[in-house]
Write a protein that holds these residues in place. Structure first.
Motif, mmCIF file in Angstrom:
data_model
loop_
_atom_site.group_PDB
_atom_site.id
_atom_site.type_symbol
_atom_site.label_atom_id
_atom_site.label_comp_id
_atom_site.label_asym_id
_atom_site.label_seq_id
_atom_site.Cartn_x
_atom_site.Cartn_y
_atom_site.Cartn_z
ATOM 1 N N GLY A 1 0.801 -1.213 0.000
ATOM 2 C CA GLY A 1 0.000 0.000 0.000
ATOM 3 C C GLY A 1 0.834 1.264 0.000
ATOM 4 N N GLN A 2 0.126 2.395 -0.087
ATOM 5 C CA GLN A 2 0.757 3.707 -0.106
ATOM 6 C C GLN A 2 0.540 4.387 1.232
ATOM 7 N N SER A 3 1.611 4.939 1.790
ATOM 8 C CA SER A 3 1.506 5.673 3.049
ATOM 9 C C SER A 3 1.020 7.081 2.766
ATOM 10 N N GLY A 4 0.500 7.755 3.804
ATOM 11 C CA GLY A 4 0.073 9.140 3.655
ATOM 12 C C GLY A 4 1.231 10.038 3.254
ATOM 13 N N GLU A 5 0.932 11.068 2.502
ATOM 14 C CA GLU A 5 1.971 11.950 1.967
ATOM 15 C C GLU A 5 2.736 12.618 3.105
ATOM 16 N N GLY A 6 4.040 12.429 3.090
ATOM 17 C CA GLY A 6 4.890 13.068 4.092
ATOM 18 C C GLY A 6 4.711 12.515 5.497
ATOM 19 N N GLU A 7 4.000 11.406 5.627
ATOM 20 C CA GLU A 7 3.729 10.857 6.963
ATOM 21 C C GLU A 7 4.960 10.138 7.506
ATOM 22 N N GLN A 8 5.431 10.582 8.669
ATOM 23 C CA GLN A 8 6.581 9.953 9.300
ATOM 24 C C GLN A 8 6.098 9.034 10.406
ATOM 25 N N ASN A 9 6.684 7.860 10.441
ATOM 26 C CA ASN A 9 6.309 6.866 11.441
ATOM 27 C C ASN A 9 7.507 6.521 12.302
ATOM 28 N N ARG A 10 7.333 6.678 13.604
ATOM 29 C CA ARG A 10 8.365 6.230 14.539
ATOM 30 C C ARG A 10 8.342 4.707 14.563
ATOM 31 N N VAL A 11 9.465 4.078 14.310
ATOM 32 C CA VAL A 11 9.545 2.622 14.303
ATOM 33 C C VAL A 11 10.511 2.176 15.384
ATOM 34 N N PRO A 12 10.268 1.022 15.988
ATOM 35 C CA PRO A 12 11.148 0.573 17.076
ATOM 36 C C PRO A 12 12.515 0.163 16.562
ATOM 37 N N VAL A 13 13.507 0.338 17.389
ATOM 38 C CA VAL A 13 14.842 -0.195 17.145
ATOM 39 C C VAL A 13 15.002 -1.367 18.110
ATOM 40 N N GLN A 14 14.865 -2.572 17.582
ATOM 41 C CA GLN A 14 14.893 -3.764 18.417
ATOM 42 C C GLN A 14 16.316 -4.091 18.863
ATOM 43 N N VAL A 15 16.432 -4.604 20.091
ATOM 44 C CA VAL A 15 17.727 -5.015 20.632
ATOM 45 C C VAL A 15 17.761 -6.538 20.666
ATOM 46 N N TRP A 16 18.717 -7.110 19.960
ATOM 47 C CA TRP A 16 18.878 -8.563 19.888
ATOM 48 C C TRP A 16 20.237 -8.958 20.444
ATOM 49 N N TYR A 17 20.242 -10.065 21.196
ATOM 50 C CA TYR A 17 21.487 -10.635 21.706
ATOM 51 C C TYR A 17 21.624 -12.057 21.166
ATOM 52 N N THR A 18 22.836 -12.394 20.781
ATOM 53 C CA THR A 18 23.144 -13.757 20.338
ATOM 54 C C THR A 18 24.245 -14.310 21.231
ATOM 55 N N LEU A 19 23.927 -15.353 21.994
ATOM 56 C CA LEU A 19 24.915 -16.020 22.850
ATOM 57 C C LEU A 19 25.569 -17.120 22.027
ATOM 58 N N LYS A 20 26.886 -17.039 21.881
ATOM 59 C CA LYS A 20 27.625 -17.992 21.048
ATOM 60 C C LYS A 20 27.782 -19.312 21.796
ATOM 61 N N ARG A 21 27.427 -20.410 21.115
ATOM 62 C CA ARG A 21 27.444 -21.734 21.748
ATOM 63 C C ARG A 21 28.118 -22.722 20.807
ATOM 64 N N GLY A 22 29.418 -22.518 20.611
ATOM 65 C CA GLY A 22 30.158 -23.386 19.711
ATOM 66 C C GLY A 22 30.331 -24.793 20.264
ATOM 67 N N ARG A 23 30.428 -25.755 19.372
ATOM 68 C CA ARG A 23 30.695 -27.134 19.776
ATOM 69 C C ARG A 23 32.043 -27.217 20.469
ATOM 70 N N GLY A 24 32.136 -28.130 21.433
ATOM 71 C CA GLY A 24 33.388 -28.317 22.151
ATOM 72 C C GLY A 24 33.573 -27.375 23.317
ATOM 73 N N THR A 25 32.568 -26.541 23.635
ATOM 74 C CA THR A 25 32.639 -25.650 24.788
ATOM 75 C C THR A 25 31.621 -26.119 25.828
ATOM 76 N N PRO A 26 31.884 -25.879 27.132
ATOM 77 C CA PRO A 26 30.947 -26.342 28.157
ATOM 78 C C PRO A 26 29.530 -25.798 27.952
ATOM 79 N N PHE A 27 29.414 -24.548 27.519
ATOM 80 C CA PHE A 27 28.093 -23.964 27.320
ATOM 81 C C PHE A 27 27.478 -24.435 26.005
ATOM 82 N N GLY A 28 28.289 -24.577 24.967
ATOM 83 C CA GLY A 28 27.769 -24.956 23.666
ATOM 84 C C GLY A 28 27.324 -26.396 23.569
ATOM 85 N N ASP A 29 27.912 -27.272 24.360
ATOM 86 C CA ASP A 29 27.572 -28.698 24.270
ATOM 87 C C ASP A 29 26.316 -29.057 25.047
ATOM 88 N N ARG A 30 25.684 -28.083 25.686
ATOM 89 C CA ARG A 30 24.493 -28.363 26.489
ATOM 90 C C ARG A 30 23.225 -28.025 25.705
#
Length: 463
Positions: free
Chosen positions: A295-324
């Motif tokens: 669809g088409q947004s209203g002319e000149g209409e500005q929308n505040r959009v969220p800036v999401q915060v994502w975390y990625t915990l690394k869990r490689g093989r062969g590590t105590p945390f990754g092997d669980r």
């Protein structure tokens, strides 16, 4: 010996067998509990009949793990409520407590003629058609725990009795993970909290089962996690659970033995505290619909959009945390303030995570990094159908401007992402478009300290 065995069986039939022996529980997060009971009572070859007090027994699920023993029948009687006690007291004279309007109480005696509809005969021969007060029952009229009359068929003598069944809605458990963010690395601990809804058991081995286990029978009404004081055994928390894969689920054997009471949560550690690396991402979700008409947004209409915060915990093989394997649960993220006090900076739900797979969660939205999006252009043009009789399609061209603002004392990188099903493409952009899948692209925008950055891009899609 046969006479001794027969005497034991007759003694069991005469009364209700106390719930002695060993108990093992497998608790599922949806409220189901597999209860395994090993009782010291031997079984003779042939038919064995006895009564047991078994909390939460569903007779339809009762079986014997012993391959030489089969359940022939089971009659389950629930704990006595007032209606059942009054029905059983028909013909008996009971005392009833009456509360006076001016305060205080007295008792009156009446004979229970019938409970439904209520009919009571007073000592002078007159009748009451409603309860004369709160009834007092003798012990023989009240069954304080569920009782089951069970008949087992044994193909050979057995030194003990083994039974198992599923108690639905009896107890639940949930996993909670505490993640301390320390620079570029983190420390992770995890606990499991068991909340009994109706199950009461002393000194039981407990396993927690994590996985997607289908439910075929109707579930009882959900009652959620119980609230109350947490009964926490320091020795149990100092130790950690053992884990193994069974079928397509994972089973966590908690250390020691636990006692469960309704309304009293019990918490135990799932694994020792583990360390690992992590990354943080700031992501602005796209404006394009996944399917359908753009669809088409209203002319000149500005929308505040969220800036999401994502975390990625690394869990490689062969590590105590990754092997669980990590059961799905709640992930809480903590970070120290300038005085060294840990503050809760994010919380998210996680899904079951297999060994070697990173744990990725959205903890919330950014405070100091903001975004505004405006649609700056929009056009439609009809496309010739590839064959006569086919529905006509349109090519839609839309242009956007995203303004990112950073109030932090350090520069940040923000990913602006767009995802859509079907035929579409980015025709031009002020920041290179990086294709991260068949349906999604991202624009990595550098935003300076206490400054702004602008991204412009144009997309075309058939609709």
């Amino acid at each position: 010996m046969a006479q001794i065995t027969a005497s034991i069986v007759l003694a069991i039939v005469a009364g209700v067998m106390p719930l002695a022996g060993q108990t093992s529980l497998s608790i599922y997060s949806d409220g189901r509990v597999v209860v395994r009971r090993t009782l010291p009572q031997p079984l003779q070859k042939g038919r064995n009949t006895f009564n047991l007090k078994l909390e939460g027994l569903d007779g339809a699920t009762l079986f014997s793990p012993d391959t030489a023993v089969a359940v022939v029948s089971a009659v389950v009687r629930p704990p006595t409520d007032q209606d059942a006690a009054l029905a059983a007291a028909a013909g008996q004279t009971l005392s009833f407590i009456r509360t006076r309007a001016a305060g205080g109480a007295d008792t009156v005696r009446a004979t229970v003629v019938r409970s439904d509809p209520p009919q009571y005969r007073l000592p002078d021969g007159r009748y009451l058609l409603s309860s004369p007060g709160e009834p007092l029952f003798s012990a023989e009229l009240v069954r304080i725990a569920p009782e089951a009359a069970i008949a087992l068929e044994a193909t050979q003598t057995r030194p003990r009795t083994e039974l198992a069944y599923v108690a639905d809605g009896a107890a639940r458990w949930e996993a909670v993970y505490q993640v301390m963010l320390l620079g570029a690395r983190c420390q992770v601990s995890g606990t499991a909290t068991i909340a009994s809804q109706s199950l009461r058991v002393d000194s039981a081995e407990v396993q927690l089962v994590a996985g997607s286990i289908n439910r075929a029978r109707a579930a009882p009404r959900a009652r959620g996690m119980m609230r109350g004081a947490v009964k926490l055994n320091a020795d149990e928390v100092a130790a950690v659970s053992d884990e193994e894969a069974v079928g397509e689920a994972h089973v966590y054997q908690l250390p020691g033995k636990l006692s469960l009471d309704p309304g009293v949560p019990v918490t135990a550690a799932l694994f020792p505290r583990s360390g690992g690396a992590y990354t943080q991402e700031l992501i602005v979700p796209g404006a394009l619909p996944w399917r359908g008409f753009m669809g088409q947004s209203g002319e000149g209409e500005q929308n505040r959009v969220p800036v999401q915060v994502w975390y990625t915990l690394k869990r490689g093989r062969g590590t105590p945390f990754g092997d669980r394997p990590l059961p799905g649960g709640t992930v809480q993220l903590y970070q120290a303030d300038s005085a060294g006090r840990l503050q809760l900076v994010g919380e998210a739900r996680s899904v079951h995570t297999a060994p070697g797979r990173d744990l990725r969660v959205q903890s919330g939205d950014a405070f100091d990094v903001t975004a505004e999006r405006v649609q700056t252009d929009y056009a439609q043009e009809p496309l010739v159908p590839p064959k006569r009789g086919m529905t006509g399609r349109q090519r839609i061209t839309a242009a956007y401007r995203v303004t990112l603002s950073n109030a932090k004392a350090a520069a940040v990188t923000v990913d602006v992402r767009e995802a859509r099903f079907g035929v579409w493409r980015v025709t031009e952009s002020s920041v290179p478009a990086e294709k991260i899948s068949a349906t999604e692209v991202r624009f990595r925008v550098q935003v300076p300290t206490n400054g702004d950055a602008t991204l412009t891009y144009t997309v075309q899609a058939e609709s």
